[in-house]
Every structure is written in structure tokens, then in C-alpha cells.
Write a protein that holds these residues in place. Structure first.
Motif, PDB file in Angstrom:
ATOM      1  N   GLU A 126      -8.516 -15.028   0.489  1.00  0.00           N
ATOM      2  CA  GLU A 126      -8.873 -13.746  -0.106  1.00  0.00           C
ATOM      3  C   GLU A 126      -7.932 -12.685   0.446  1.00  0.00           C
ATOM      4  OE1 GLU A 126     -12.982 -12.873   0.657  1.00  0.00           O
ATOM      5  OE2 GLU A 126     -13.658 -14.802  -0.121  1.00  0.00           O
ATOM      6  N   ALA A 127      -7.677 -11.661  -0.375  1.00  0.00           N
ATOM      7  CA  ALA A 127      -6.760 -10.590   0.043  1.00  0.00           C
ATOM      8  C   ALA A 127      -7.556  -9.415   0.618  1.00  0.00           C
ATOM      9  CB  ALA A 127      -5.944 -10.130  -1.147  1.00  0.00           C
ATOM     10  N   ARG A 128      -6.987  -8.769   1.621  1.00  0.00           N
ATOM     11  CA  ARG A 128      -7.587  -7.563   2.189  1.00  0.00           C
ATOM     12  C   ARG A 128      -6.534  -6.457   2.181  1.00  0.00           C
ATOM     13  NH1 ARG A 128     -11.372  -9.948   1.133  1.00  0.00           N
ATOM     14  NH2 ARG A 128     -13.016 -10.780   2.468  1.00  0.00           N
ATOM     15  N   THR A 129      -6.952  -5.270   1.830  1.00  0.00           N
ATOM     16  CA  THR A 129      -6.019  -4.149   1.657  1.00  0.00           C
ATOM     17  C   THR A 129      -5.633  -3.512   2.996  1.00  0.00           C
ATOM     18  OG1 THR A 129      -7.023  -3.694  -0.479  1.00  0.00           O
ATOM     19  CG2 THR A 129      -5.730  -1.921   0.494  1.00  0.00           C
ATOM     20  N   ILE A 130      -4.367  -3.190   3.097  1.00  0.00           N
ATOM     21  CA  ILE A 130      -3.881  -2.392   4.232  1.00  0.00           C
ATOM     22  C   ILE A 130      -3.393  -1.067   3.647  1.00  0.00           C
ATOM     23  CG2 ILE A 130      -2.207  -2.222   6.117  1.00  0.00           C
ATOM     24  CD1 ILE A 130      -4.236  -4.522   6.444  1.00  0.00           C
ATOM     25  N   LEU A 131      -3.932   0.021   4.127  1.00  0.00           N
ATOM     26  CA  LEU A 131      -3.531   1.338   3.639  1.00  0.00           C
ATOM     27  C   LEU A 131      -2.626   1.984   4.681  1.00  0.00           C
ATOM     28  CD1 LEU A 131      -7.053   2.566   2.446  1.00  0.00           C
ATOM     29  CD2 LEU A 131      -5.190   1.787   0.975  1.00  0.00           C
ATOM     30  N   ALA A 132      -1.439   2.391   4.232  1.00  0.00           N
ATOM     31  CA  ALA A 132      -0.533   3.114   5.138  1.00  0.00           C
ATOM     32  C   ALA A 132      -0.627   4.597   4.785  1.00  0.00           C
ATOM     33  CB  ALA A 132       0.889   2.601   4.960  1.00  0.00           C
ATOM     34  N   VAL A 133      -1.116   5.388   5.729  1.00  0.00           N
ATOM     35  CA  VAL A 133      -1.339   6.817   5.454  1.00  0.00           C
ATOM     36  C   VAL A 133      -0.657   7.650   6.551  1.00  0.00           C
ATOM     37  CG1 VAL A 133      -3.527   6.474   4.237  1.00  0.00           C
ATOM     38  CG2 VAL A 133      -3.545   6.740   6.709  1.00  0.00           C
ATOM     39  N   PRO A 134      -0.390   8.921   6.259  1.00  0.00           N
ATOM     40  CA  PRO A 134       0.206   9.778   7.298  1.00  0.00           C
ATOM     41  C   PRO A 134      -0.748   9.877   8.487  1.00  0.00           C
ATOM     42  CG  PRO A 134       0.240  10.855   5.148  1.00  0.00           C
ATOM     43  CD  PRO A 134      -0.594   9.642   4.999  1.00  0.00           C
ATOM     44  N   GLU A 135      -0.194   9.926   9.703  1.00  0.00           N
ATOM     45  CA  GLU A 135      -1.031   9.884  10.902  1.00  0.00           C
ATOM     46  C   GLU A 135      -1.999  11.062  10.978  1.00  0.00           C
ATOM     47  OE1 GLU A 135       2.145  10.074  10.775  1.00  0.00           O
ATOM     48  OE2 GLU A 135       2.725  11.988  11.643  1.00  0.00           O
ATOM     49  N   ASP A 136      -1.593  12.213  10.383  1.00  0.00           N
ATOM     50  CA  ASP A 136      -2.494  13.369  10.460  1.00  0.00           C
ATOM     51  C   ASP A 136      -3.661  13.236   9.497  1.00  0.00           C
ATOM     52  OD1 ASP A 136      -0.904  13.526   8.273  1.00  0.00           O
ATOM     53  OD2 ASP A 136      -0.497  15.684   8.416  1.00  0.00           O
ATOM     54  N   SER A 137      -3.596  12.287   8.584  1.00  0.00           N
ATOM     55  CA  SER A 137      -4.711  12.076   7.653  1.00  0.00           C
ATOM     56  C   SER A 137      -5.502  10.816   8.007  1.00  0.00           C
ATOM     57  CB  SER A 137      -4.180  11.925   6.217  1.00  0.00           C
ATOM     58  OG  SER A 137      -3.453  13.049   5.845  1.00  0.00           O
ATOM     59  N   ALA A 138      -5.015  10.060   8.977  1.00  0.00           N
ATOM     60  CA  ALA A 138      -5.622   8.753   9.251  1.00  0.00           C
ATOM     61  C   ALA A 138      -7.090   8.870   9.670  1.00  0.00           C
ATOM     62  CB  ALA A 138      -4.826   8.027  10.327  1.00  0.00           C
ATOM     63  N   ASP A 139      -7.376   9.824  10.554  1.00  0.00           N
ATOM     64  CA  ASP A 139      -8.772   9.978  10.996  1.00  0.00           C
ATOM     65  C   ASP A 139      -9.685  10.344   9.829  1.00  0.00           C
ATOM     66  OD1 ASP A 139      -8.512   9.341  13.681  1.00  0.00           O
ATOM     67  OD2 ASP A 139      -7.736  11.337  14.162  1.00  0.00           O
ATOM     68  N   PHE A 140      -9.183  11.261   9.000  1.00  0.00           N
ATOM     69  CA  PHE A 140      -9.963  11.667   7.830  1.00  0.00           C
ATOM     70  C   PHE A 140     -10.236  10.467   6.918  1.00  0.00           C
ATOM     71  CE2 PHE A 140      -9.853  12.816   3.322  1.00  0.00           C
ATOM     72  CZ  PHE A 140     -10.971  13.635   3.246  1.00  0.00           C
ATOM     73  N   CYS A 141      -9.180   9.703   6.639  1.00  0.00           N
ATOM     74  CA  CYS A 141      -9.320   8.539   5.740  1.00  0.00           C
ATOM     75  C   CYS A 141     -10.312   7.522   6.319  1.00  0.00           C
ATOM     76  CB  CYS A 141      -7.972   7.874   5.517  1.00  0.00           C
ATOM     77  SG  CYS A 141      -6.845   8.867   4.556  1.00  0.00           S
ATOM     78  N   VAL A 142     -10.148   7.235   7.586  1.00  0.00           N
ATOM     79  CA  VAL A 142     -11.025   6.248   8.236  1.00  0.00           C
ATOM     80  C   VAL A 142     -12.483   6.697   8.144  1.00  0.00           C
ATOM     81  CG1 VAL A 142     -11.692   5.344  10.509  1.00  0.00           C
ATOM     82  CG2 VAL A 142      -9.321   5.244   9.770  1.00  0.00           C
ATOM     83  N   ALA A 143     -12.707   7.977   8.399  1.00  0.00           N
ATOM     84  CA  ALA A 143     -14.082   8.493   8.355  1.00  0.00           C
ATOM     85  C   ALA A 143     -14.648   8.448   6.940  1.00  0.00           C
ATOM     86  CB  ALA A 143     -14.110   9.924   8.899  1.00  0.00           C
ATOM     87  N   ARG A 144     -13.818   8.855   5.967  1.00  0.00           N
ATOM     88  CA  ARG A 144     -14.326   8.911   4.593  1.00  0.00           C
ATOM     89  C   ARG A 144     -14.555   7.516   4.013  1.00  0.00           C
ATOM     90  NH1 ARG A 144     -14.454  13.312   1.228  1.00  0.00           N
ATOM     91  NH2 ARG A 144     -15.468  11.753  -0.074  1.00  0.00           N
ATOM     92  N   ILE A 145     -13.780   6.570   4.430  1.00  0.00           N
ATOM     93  CA  ILE A 145     -13.970   5.196   3.909  1.00  0.00           C
ATOM     94  C   ILE A 145     -15.197   4.552   4.561  1.00  0.00           C
ATOM     95  CG2 ILE A 145     -12.870   2.896   3.774  1.00  0.00           C
ATOM     96  CD1 ILE A 145     -10.168   4.364   3.615  1.00  0.00           C
ATOM     97  N   GLY A 146     -15.681   5.167   5.608  1.00  0.00           N
ATOM     98  CA  GLY A 146     -16.881   4.648   6.264  1.00  0.00           C
ATOM     99  C   GLY A 146     -16.540   3.701   7.398  1.00  0.00           C
ATOM    100  N   LEU A 147     -15.376   3.895   7.992  1.00  0.00           N
ATOM    101  CA  LEU A 147     -14.959   3.030   9.103  1.00  0.00           C
ATOM    102  C   LEU A 147     -14.990   3.807  10.411  1.00  0.00           C
ATOM    103  CD1 LEU A 147     -11.828   1.427   7.389  1.00  0.00           C
ATOM    104  CD2 LEU A 147     -14.028   0.309   7.778  1.00  0.00           C
ATOM    105  N   ARG A 148     -15.007   3.071  11.479  1.00  0.00           N
ATOM    106  CA  ARG A 148     -14.814   3.707  12.781  1.00  0.00           C
ATOM    107  C   ARG A 148     -14.019   2.743  13.663  1.00  0.00           C
ATOM    108  NH1 ARG A 148     -18.295   1.808  16.643  1.00  0.00           N
ATOM    109  NH2 ARG A 148     -20.056   0.579  15.879  1.00  0.00           N
ATOM    110  N   VAL A 149     -13.351   3.328  14.638  1.00  0.00           N
ATOM    111  CA  VAL A 149     -12.542   2.485  15.519  1.00  0.00           C
ATOM    112  C   VAL A 149     -13.471   1.854  16.553  1.00  0.00           C
ATOM    113  CG1 VAL A 149     -10.617   2.428  17.149  1.00  0.00           C
ATOM    114  CG2 VAL A 149     -10.557   3.995  15.199  1.00  0.00           C
ATOM    115  N   LYS A 150     -13.542   0.552  16.502  1.00  0.00           N
ATOM    116  CA  LYS A 150     -14.438  -0.164  17.413  1.00  0.00           C
ATOM    117  C   LYS A 150     -13.746  -0.394  18.756  1.00  0.00           C
ATOM    118  CE  LYS A 150     -16.808  -4.614  17.812  1.00  0.00           C
ATOM    119  NZ  LYS A 150     -16.829  -5.984  17.274  1.00  0.00           N
ATOM    120  N   LYS A 151     -12.456  -0.665  18.676  1.00  0.00           N
ATOM    121  CA  LYS A 151     -11.695  -0.997  19.891  1.00  0.00           C
ATOM    122  C   LYS A 151     -10.252  -0.538  19.696  1.00  0.00           C
ATOM    123  CE  LYS A 151     -11.200  -5.396  21.545  1.00  0.00           C
ATOM    124  NZ  LYS A 151     -11.674  -6.759  21.694  1.00  0.00           N
TER     125      LYS A 151
END
Lengths: 385, 229
Positions: free
Chosen positions: A107-132
Motif C-alpha cells: 500500500e502507498a502512503r503519502t509524504i508531504l513536503a512543505v515549507p518548514e514555517d508551515s510544517a507545524d500548522f500542517c501537522v496540527a491541521r491534519i490531526g497529527l502530532r510529533v510522538k518522538k
């Protein structure tokens, strides 16, 4: 206060099978094993579908993707998107895929490459958090991946990923894992700056694609607006298009499952109907006596039906419990360690296997009922049958 | 209480037509113990099934408490059998997976369990209440069948050769029981080929080739049973 006295007609429904367990057990196990097989297969296929849904459809609940059909999205179109009152933020993006082992193939999983200043915003809006670990820095050849991808690939922080490591991945270049993500959407986040250095297509000053996040509660309005962008220049991937594609891809699997289910139900129903008829024929004196005593044919049919129903439901309950047990074991010891999520407690096993006791009861009811409505009980009592 | 008027029953058609019961008329009152005496194939069982509403006559009528059975719906006849009639058949027809007490209550509500136990006790089956038919002797099984016919205190007992397969001692005992039951104002109609049993009856009809002979009444019909002494 006097409690109402509940009186039951003897023999109680199910007493025959309870007292004749040697006859009941094969029927009981037939139902239970059918439910077990159908329920387990339905849940496993459901897990595959859910996994595909979470990877390919769920992200679009939080954003839409506007992709260039040419060498970059023209400025006027980008401005048009930014000007939309329903858009909260537009983030330049390049996306790619990595492959993981699924239940039935890769199965394929998406990797999104985003500008570093938007990365936190994107991660939060997608419903993710940094576990480690952490998200990659600007220009860094790092990548933060979802824990399921990490488990499935057997990698962790510090390990390498990318096409040069695994030719099956579409991820150009080589990336070092900097963080592990957790959340509903199994994807990865990389640095757009580094990604562009690996990207073969030169779009100049223009961006190739945008993640477009709607204001809260305005997703549909935003997608309607984006749908009006010139179709010859950009391609819109929204929740609607993703769901449409998912349905067209998954309907065959469900159709196949229902077909298998139908065959199982048909075979089991015939087998059990015949066994029931055999048992019934051995009990004609009992039914004849009940009819002579004064029970109507409808009452006799109801009694026979109740017996079948009890047996079918008991088998169904056992089958469901067994299926849940098997699925828990599969999830815990086989698929879980490989990063494949299974939901043993989902309703799918129940929904797909419910036709087994229902059809079985209906089929038995039809065969036994026809027999009981027609049989000449007086001849039986006279000993002339 | 039970009246038959010109009752006939035929099986088959054309050349194969067989008249099992031929223009039978009879009347049975409360408290009577009627025996229908005849050889095998004489039509006594057929007559019994007609009187009890188990079979519908080819012609003629059966009245129970003034109601014509042929004018009643099948469900009404079934309900009447359920509430008012009790049956003892030549075979005991005990259900093999049910205990003695459950067989007595067969088709009835479990609330009758106490009465079933009392009956079994009176029929010398104390301690056998929870025995399966396979654990009972043939005679004991027939006693259970008698209890089954009596458990709901029916107005009428129909007994089709209940003593055919039992020894003379048990046959006498069964007849005593039925006679005793009639003494309480009930009716018992029993088909038998054993002429030695007619001494227990209040009225005896002979039947041959479907024709019912005239009634022989015993005025000194004793209204006592084994437990009344």
C-alpha cells in the motif's frame, strides 16, 4: 404486588437440541464456523479498506490539493485561491509516496513536503502530532513519518528511507528519519526545500501544488470554489474526488465479499435446512401428538421455527465471539507488529455474518413450515403413516 | 354432551373406496364411560377420531355441547381439543427426550407441572418423574400417557385401544382409572377389541364394518376408582 407468572409451553424451544446435543452440536458448529470465517474475512478486508481510506481519503477531510497540470500553478490562479474567503491557508507542497506492506500486498502512503514555517500548522491541521523526535528543518534531508509507516518498514529515528534505499518507494533521494508522527492520517512530512533539490521537474518560480486548508466549517464551500478553477491548468483533489475514487476501487472488494458471503449462506442454509428436515422427520410423532392435543399448524411451525432460530442465534453468537477472539489474536500477534491496523471490535463482522442466521432460519422455516402445514398427523397417531 | 348424527367416513375413491364408518348415530352424556367394541379394522378408531374432531366426516355431524364441529373453524376445533379433550393412544407416543413429568405436560403450560407430579404419584410412578421414557417399562410409559390425557382435566377422554399392548393387570387398572374419572362427571370414550374390559364401561357399543350396533347400558355402573376406596 403480584408478579405476572410466565408460563411456557412444554417442550420449551431449544429443549430438543439441548437434550440431543449430539444432533445439535454439528448444526451449531456449522453456523458458528461459518460466522467465524465470514466475520473474520469481512473484518480483515474491512481493515484493508479502512487503511486505504485513512491514507487516501481522510487527509482530504482537512485539506484539498490543487495540482498543476503544467509546469507550475500560474500566479493569477494562486492569487485567486488566496483571495477565496473560505480559504484559511494555502501551503506550497510537493507530494510523493512510500510503499509499505499491507494485508493483501503493498500500500502507498503519502509524504508531504512543505515549507518548514508551515510544517507545524500542517501537522496540527491534519490531526497529527510529533510522538518522538522532531519535524525536519528547512533544507534538511530529514523526514518525519507516521508510526504505522515506521513499524511497517521496520525503521526508526536515524534510519534512512527513500528510493535509493528501497527502489519500490517513489520518494526521490535519500531521507533520514528525524521524527515519528502519531494520529489518524498515516503520512510523512518532509522539507520542501530539500525535496525540490531532488525533484526532476523544474517549475521555476512557480509552485507545483498547494495544500489548501479551509476555514472551519467551510470545506464544501471552499471545494465548490476550487472546482471552478480552470480545469486545463490545475487538477483538484478534494474529499469528494477522493471518496469517488475510493468507492470505485473498493466496491469490487465488497461485491466479491458479498458474493462469497451469499455462497456461504446458500450452502449453509441448504445444509442446515436439510439436517433440520431430517431431524424433523424423526420427530413426526412428537409433532403429530402436539397437533392431536390441539396445537394448530401455525403453532407447530412457530415452535419449529423458534428451535431453529435459537440454534442459529446461539451459533451466531459463538461465531462472532470466536471471530472477535481470532481477530484480536491476529491484530495483537500477527498484523500489529507489522504496522497493519485491524479493528476486531468493528461492526463489519456482525453485518456481513448476520445474513447467515437470518437466511438459515428463513430457509429452515420454509422447508419445515411447508412440511408441518401439510402433514397428516392423524395418520401418524393411527400408526398408518 | 357428544352427539353423532348419521356419521360416515370413507377413504379412497371409486373402486378403492372404503367406508370406515357408516351412518353412525350415537349420544354420550356426562359421566358415561363408553366402550366401542370391535375387531381390528371394524372402524372403531375411525369413529373415535371423528367424534374427537381429529378427522372430518365424509357426511354427518358431530355435536359437542350443542356445537356442530363441522361448522367450527379448524383452529376452533383444535382449541376445543386442547382445552376439553384428552387422548390416549394405542402407542404411548412419549417423546424420548422429555422426562415423565414433561411428557405429561407435553403441549401444556409448565404451570401444570405440580398436577402432573400428583398424577404420576397416583399412577404409581412416584420417583420416576424425571425419568426418560427409555428408563421406564412399557407399562410405566402407558401410565404416563394416561396421566398426559388427564393432566388438564378434560371434559372428554378419547382412548384408542389404550390397553392393547399392556398386560391384563394394567389394562384393568387403566380402565379403573378412566371409570373413576367418569365418576366425576366427565366422559370417556374408549375403543377396544378386548371384550373382557366391557365390565368397566357404563355403555358398550359394538362396531363391525363401520356399522355401530345398539347400545348396551349397564345401570349398575359403579362410580368408583382405585383411589376412591
Amino acid at each position: 404486588m403480584r408478579l405476572p407468572v410466565v408460563c411456557m409451553i412444554i417442550p420449551f424451544p431449544g429443549l430438543f437440541y439441548w437434550r440431543n446435543r449430539a444432533k445439535a452440536v454439528p448444526l451449531f458448529l456449522l453456523v458458528a464456523s461459518s460466522v467465524l470465517v465470514v466475520g473474520t474475512v469481512a473484518t480483515l478486508t474491512g481493515s484493508v479498506l479502512m487503511s486505504v481510506y485513512r491514507a487516501n481519503v481522510k487527509p482530504y477531510e482537512t485539506y484539498s490539493l490543487v495540482v498543476s497540470k503544467q509546469a507550475g500553478i500560474p500566479r493569477d490562479i494562486a492569487n485567486q485561491v488566496v483571495a477565496c474567503e473560505y480559504v484559511e491557508q494555502m501551503v506550497p507542497v510537493l507530494d510523493s509516496k512510500v510503499k509499505i506492506k499491507g494485508l493483501f500486498g503493498t500500500e502507498a502512503r503519502t509524504i508531504l513536503a512543505v515549507p518548514e514555517d508551515s510544517a507545524d500548522f500542517c501537522v496540527a491541521r491534519i490531526g497529527l502530532r510529533v510522538k518522538k523526535g522532531r519535524l525536519p528543518y528547512a533544507g534538511e534531508d530529514g523526514i518525519a513519518i507516521h508510526e504505522e509507516i515506521a513499524t511497517a518498514k521496520g525503521i526508526s529515528i536515524g534510519d534512512l528511507v527513500g528510493r535509493e534505499v528501497n527502489p519500490d518507494d517513489y520518494l526521490w533521494g535519500i531521507f533520514q528519519v528525524t521524527g515519528i508522527l502519531k494520529g489518524d492520517v498515516p503520512c510523512g512530512i518532509a522539507s520542501l526545500k530539500y525535496f525540490e533539490t531532488q525533484w526532476a521537474l523544474d517549475t521555476g518560480e512557480l509552485d507545483f501544488a498547494y495544500l489548501v486548508f479551509p476555514r472551519e466549517g467551510y470545506r464544501d464551500q471552499m471545494n465548490s470554489y476550487l472546482a471552478m478553477l480552470p480545469g486545463n491548468q490545475v487538477l483538484l483533489r478534494s474529499l469528494e474526488t477522493a471518496e469517488r475514487q475510493f468507492r470505485s476501487e473498493s466496491q469490487n472488494m465488497d461485491l466479491l465479499l458479498w458474493l462469497v458471503n451469499f455462497l456461504v449462506v446458500a450452502i449453509i442454509s441448504c445444509a442446515m435446512g436439510l439436517l433440520n428436515t431430517v431431524h424433523l422427520l424423526g420427530r413426526m410423532k412428537e409433532y403429530g401428538l402436539l397437533a392431536a392435543i390441539g396445537l394448530t399448524p401455525a403453532q407447530l411451525v412457530r415452535r419449529a421455527f423458534e428451535e431453529v432460530l435459537i440454534l442459529a442465534l446461539a451459533g451466531f453468537v459463538l461465531g462472532i465471539v470466536a471471530a472477535k477472539g481470532v481477530l484480536v489474536c491476529i491484530a495483537e500477534w500477527i498484523l500489529g507488529p507489522r504496522g497493519i491496523q485491524v479493528s476486531p471490535m468493528g461492526l463489519r463482522a456482525f453485518v456481513f455474518s448476520l445474513p447467515i442466521p437470518v437466511m438459515l432460519s428463513v430457509f429452515s422455516f420454509a422447508t419445515i413450515g411447508r412440511h408441518l402445514l401439510r402433514f397428516d398427523f392423524v395418520s401418524i397417531m393411527e400408526g398408518r403413516d | 354432551m357428544i352427539t353423532a348424527e348419521n356419521l360416515s367416513l370413507s377413504y379412497g375413491q371409486g373402486q378403492a373406496r372404503c367406508l370406515a364408518v357408516n351412518a353412525v348415530s350415537m349420544k354420550v352424556e356426562r359421566g358415561e364411560f363408553v366402550m366401542i367394541l370391535g375387531p381390528s379394522g371394524s372402524g372403531k378408531s375411525s369413529l373415535l377420531y371423528l367424534l374427537s374432531g381429529l378427522r372430518s366426516p365424509s357426511s354427518g355431524n358431530v355435536f359437542y355441547l350443542g356445537r356442530d364441529l363441522s361448522c367450527m373453524r379448524a383452529s376452533e376445533v383444535a382449541r376445543m381439543r386442547y382445552e376439553c379433550f384428552g387422548f390416549i393412544f394405542q402407542q404411548h407416543f412419549l417423546v424420548p427426550y422429555l422426562t415423565a413429568v414433561e411428557n405429561v405436560c407435553m403441549g401444556r403450560k409448565d404451570a401444570l407441572g405440580y398436577r402432573a407430579r400428583v398424577l404420576l404419584h397416583q399412577l404409581h410412578l412416584a420417583g420416576k418423574e424425571n425419568a426418560l421414557p427409555t428408563e421406564l417399562s412399557y407399562g410405566q410409559r402407558q401410565r404416563v400417557a394416561v396421566a398426559r390425557a388427564l393432566v388438564h382435566e378434560p371434559q372428554v377422554i378419547f382412548a384408542d385401544e389404550p390397553t392393547a399392548s399392556v398386560d391384563s393387570e394394567l389394562a384393568t387398572e387403566i380402565c379403573d382409572w378412566l371409570r373413576h374419572y367418569c365418576g366425576a362427571g366427565h366422559i370417556c370414550i374408549m375403543a377396544t377389541h378386548d371384550s373382557r374390559l366391557i365390565k368397566h364401561a357404563s355403555t358398550v357399543y359394538s362396531i363391525r364394518d363401520g356399522h355401530l350396533g345398539s347400545a348396551t347400558r349397564f345401570d349398575d355402573f359403579p362410580m368408583t376408582g382405585p383411589n376412591s376406596q
